[in-house]
Every structure is written in structure tokens, then in C-alpha cells.
Design a protein around this motif. Sequence first.
Motif, PDB file in Angstrom:
ATOM      1  N   LYS A 158       0.974  -1.335   0.029  1.00  0.00           N
ATOM      2  CA  LYS A 158       0.015  -0.020  -0.024  1.00  0.00           C
ATOM      3  C   LYS A 158       0.866   1.281  -0.133  1.00  0.00           C
ATOM      4  O   LYS A 158       0.506   2.178  -0.541  1.00  0.00           O
ATOM      5  CB  LYS A 158      -0.977  -0.088   1.282  1.00  0.00           C
ATOM      6  N   ARG A 211       1.722   2.185  -3.527  1.00  0.00           N
ATOM      7  CA  ARG A 211       0.679   2.751  -4.078  1.00  0.00           C
ATOM      8  C   ARG A 211       0.378   4.048  -3.457  1.00  0.00           C
ATOM      9  O   ARG A 211       0.168   5.051  -4.525  1.00  0.00           O
ATOM     10  CB  ARG A 211      -0.905   1.944  -3.995  1.00  0.00           C
ATOM     11  N   SER A 271       2.823   6.694  -5.522  1.00  0.00           N
ATOM     12  CA  SER A 271       3.185   6.570  -6.798  1.00  0.00           C
ATOM     13  C   SER A 271       2.303   7.498  -7.819  1.00  0.00           C
ATOM     14  O   SER A 271       2.609   7.375  -9.005  1.00  0.00           O
ATOM     15  CB  SER A 271       2.492   4.947  -7.105  1.00  0.00           C
TER      16      SER A 271
END
Length: 527
Positions: A59, A62, A65
Motif C-alpha cells: 500500500k 501505491r 506512486s
Amino acid sequence: MTTNVLIGVGGTGAKVVEAALYLFFAGLGPSKVVVGLVDQDKANGNLTRTRELLYDLVKFRRDFSADNRLDWTRTTLGRVQIEPLFGDDPYWRPSADGQGSLAQILDRGGLDADRQALMDLLFLEGQEEQDMGLGQGYRGRAHVGAAAMLASLELGDGQFKKRMIELMKNATIDGDVRIFLVGSAFGGTGAAGFPILARRINALRKEARNSDKVKLGGALMLPYFSFADPEDETDNVVLAANLMPQAQAALQYYNQLFKSEPVFDHIYLAGSDKIFKLPHHSPGDNDQINPPLPSELLGAQAAIDFFNAPAIEAAEEVGTAVKVCARAKPGVVGWGDLPGAAHARHQDTYDRLGQLLRTAVWWRFQVEPELGRRNLLGRLKAGWLQDLTRDVDFQVTETDDARKRLILLFDSLLMWCGAMRLYAEDSGLKFQLWNTEAVQEQADVRQPRRPIKIADGLTDQRANEAYNAALSPLDHNEPPRSAAALHDELTSRALRDTHAAAGHRGFGRLAAMVHHAARVPTKERAE
């Protein structure tokens, strides 16, 4: 491109994977690793803790990103991408629900008389072995676990076998597939599953296309901890007194195996002459949550050594390579005792893990409190932080999630580091890797589930002292850069301009700048 796969087998394997995940978070290792966990006890506390850490790291990638982007070509913070072995889950349980004993797995009732007699010859009848519940693992009976796991591999749903075959298809003329297993030579699931999985993977790679490009390594953990015996002497569990005899028998088995079948291209053995004594015992389930210990860092570094090796020759050609290391002084563990820790190379354990630890301390007690002091208009009070976050929108959900995730990971790291030092010193070992006592509100070896509690806050002076004391220097080397040097750099325009030119964005830029300023060596090295 090389495909790297790390698989922890059993509770000890999960703890070594946990250590490897923190090293990956620090930026050590290859650019991407597929991570798996194998355990019959699905509620095992060590498995659960490592699984949750893996999810948080996935996570984290993510979170950083998109608009709050970290440019992983310009920073080592979270550089290694983690992929769960089965897409969204790293975990494989050999025997499914409903297969609660070896007798059920092998369908003893459906066997003819001769096969039942053979089973009775190999395994004790009743609750001792054949009908022993496997819900909490193999309870130190490696021969029972080996039979159950082999049956699951051949007769089960084939999930693990299919995934291994799928990964091996990535082997090409220009790219290796490197699979690394880690487990214990003592105990239950690890001792049972490590050789069974290794031999099965070895057989599968012989059938793979470009089989010479599929490499297999392993770290075998020798006894390095013990525990109190259960209060009820009738409990059907492994006893501390059995650990050494089990390990000796396992090594005799591996010695014979390697003579006839060179399973591993590289095999690493890791243990400790100082046995860490844990003041609790659990047969399994979520109460089996043992603290991190220094030996697990060796197992994790073995995996990174295997993944980072420029070339790996086939064991059939050169014989199984055995790598060992040793501590310089009895009763002491320092940075110089860790393989590669004393070398000034790009991804050095001391530099990278030390940088991550120092970042966690500074962020947790200096950056995060300032972020929490925004006024009603969302304006930060600290001038240096205003400048560093001028393009960060703290009101959007993505930024809030990234901020919470970062704190969660930093707290986990600080608790992991604190617990390792606590239990090492409780066993009489002088621990000279790091010291996080200043950030701890509680440290209690009698609380295995949460031996360390991180302080809610520190004064500026105490936070600076905690930062300066967090990382022990290498032998005969000058101390790491101070908190004053970090603060001077964060308030300089040069740092802001440097990172503005990089690919970092939003909240990611702030994280990258703090992490860069927390680097260890006095002389700056390239990220």
C-alpha cells in the motif's frame, strides 16, 4: 530481467521474511521481489505480523506512486517493489480446512490393510501423531509435517505448484528466476516444509524451459532461541530440550541429501552460539508471536546476497555452495558482524537500514507533530516545513492515507528494532547495532505481543538526542551525521532545489527530502 522470489516457511521463516521486508523498505535488494509465506497454522502470530507488514509496504508503494510520488530512481526509501506470491495474498496453507490430521490427509480409512500397516509403522497411532490436530502446525514433528506437506503438494489444489511453474516461465536466455527459501532446521512447519518444498521446486525446474536459468537458494536457520516448557506436561508440543537433537538430525539428513541430490545452488546456514531465551511458550495460533532476533537479520541478508549475486553457477557443476559468517567477539553483536555491513558500497546495510531508522525517529517526533499543528486554514507553523510542503494538499484523501501509512510503517520499524535489542540484551548479549530506548515509553519482555510501546511525543531536545543515539557507529568510525546537520540541510534552499529537479511530487517530495537529509555517512554518497 531477473525474477526474484522469497518464500518463508513456518514461523521462523516468517520472521526472517519480516527482517527482509524492513531491509527492502530501506532500499536494499533488487528492484522487485515476489514474497510468499507457507504455514499450516494460519493464525500463527509471526505469520500474521509479517503478512500485515507486507500489505502495508504494498500500500505504501501505491500511496507514493501518483500525486504524492516518490521517484525510486532518486531515492532508496521503499525502492524495492513487493509483490505477494498469489497476486493479492502471499500465503499458502498446505492442508485446507477439513484436513485436520495426517490420517485425514492421507485418507487412512480408504487405504488397504498393507498400507494402513505401513502407516502405523511410520507414525504413532492416535492423538500422538496420526490423529494429531494440524490446525496449529506440526508441533515439532517434522516427519508428520513432511508427509502432510508432500501429500498436499501432490494431492491438494495445486496452487503452489502452479504458481512455481508460472514463475519459472520467466526464465529466459537473458533473465534468471531466483527462488529463495528460508526456514528452520528445528521445530515443525519450517523443518518439515523446507526440504520438501526445495526438492519439489528442484524437480519442477528440471522440467522448465531454460531450466539452467532457474536458480534455487536457501537459508537454513539453526537453533538460536529457546522457550520455557508448557505448564501442562501432557501438552503435545515441541520442547526446548528437543531443539538441538532435531537440528542435529536435520543436518545429518541434509548432508546425505546434498551428496545424492544437489538441490540448492546456494545454501546459507545461520544461527547463534548464544541461545536467546524467550520467557513464554505457545503451541501455535495467534499467541505464537515471538520477538525479532539478530539471527534473522543474517537470514534476510542471505536472501539479498543471493538475489544480488552477479551470477550463480549450477550446483551440479560446482557442488552446493555453503556460505557462513561469524561474530568478531563473543557476547557482542555489532555492525561489523553482519555480512557486507562494513563495506562502503552503494547498497550497504549499515548506511541504508541506518538511514531508514534515523528517518523514522526524526519523522515520528519532529515532522509528524509539526504536520499535526496546522492552523484552521491548514497553514503550518514551522517555517522550514512551510517551505518544504508548499505544493502539498493535506486535505485530499490520498495525502492523508500516505501520511497515516508512513507513520504506521515507521512505528512498526521502531518497535521491531526496539524489541530485537530488548530481547538480545535480556539474554545477556551486548547489542551494538542501534539504540531506540529514548523513543520507548515501555519495554517489557513479558509482553510478547507488544513488548515495546513507542512514546506519544518528545521535546525537541529529547527528539534530537534520540536521533543522535539511534544508530551505533561502525567500529573505529566517526559517528553518523548529527541532528543539527539534518536540520541545517532541511532549512537550506539547496536541498529544496535539488529535489524539485527530481521526479518526486507533493508529499513524496517531503518524505524524500527528510530521508535524504537523514543519511548516515559524513561524506555524502549517491542515493
